[in-house]
Motif scaffolding. Structure first.
Motif: not given
Length: 121
Positions: A52-57, A74-78, A100-104, A108-110
């Motif tokens: 549904h989006t352009e998310f790419n791990f 913004r990408e990680l929040d997807k 999760q650790n990248m966000r922390i 960046s977590t919403s």
């Protein structure tokens, strides 16, 4: 002149001598299985959000590894943290823990933004 539908892409030259790898080293200390990643793309191929989006791990992993952190929060929040990518990973990388650790590490977590906004930080 014929138009074949191709266009010249903007060059993506990354000077790895100037890149900051400190966050990536912290990430691999928290999630040691990330060192086993061979960038096969299985995680991206099975991702529900990618439909549904352009998310790419894999792209997020490379951006984090090379210190390209501008658009990464913004990408990680997807990511929904559903875990499908973990099921197909041939190397057993704990991709949920990686996200999760990248966000922390990026703050960046919403969820963190909503909590800090509600508390008034």
């Amino acid at each position: 002149m014929n138009k074949f539908g191709y266009k010249i892409s903007k060059p993506r030259i990354i000077d790895l001598d100037k890149a900051d790898f400190s966050l990536y080293k912290k990430l691999t200390r928290h999630v040691p299985s990330l060192k086993r990643c061979m960038m096969c793309g299985g995680c991206t191929a099975t991702c529900s959000v990618n439909n549904h989006t352009e998310f790419n791990f894999r792209k997020c992993h490379l951006m984090f590894k090379h210190g390209q952190l501008e658009n990464l929060p913004r990408e990680l929040d997807k990511c929904m943290l559903c875990g499908k990518c973990m099921l197909v990973c041939p190397r057993g990388v704990n991709t949920r823990a990686v996200v999760q650790n990248m966000r922390i590490l990026l703050g960046s977590t919403s969820y963190e933004r909503r909590v800090s906004h509600a508390v008034g930080k």
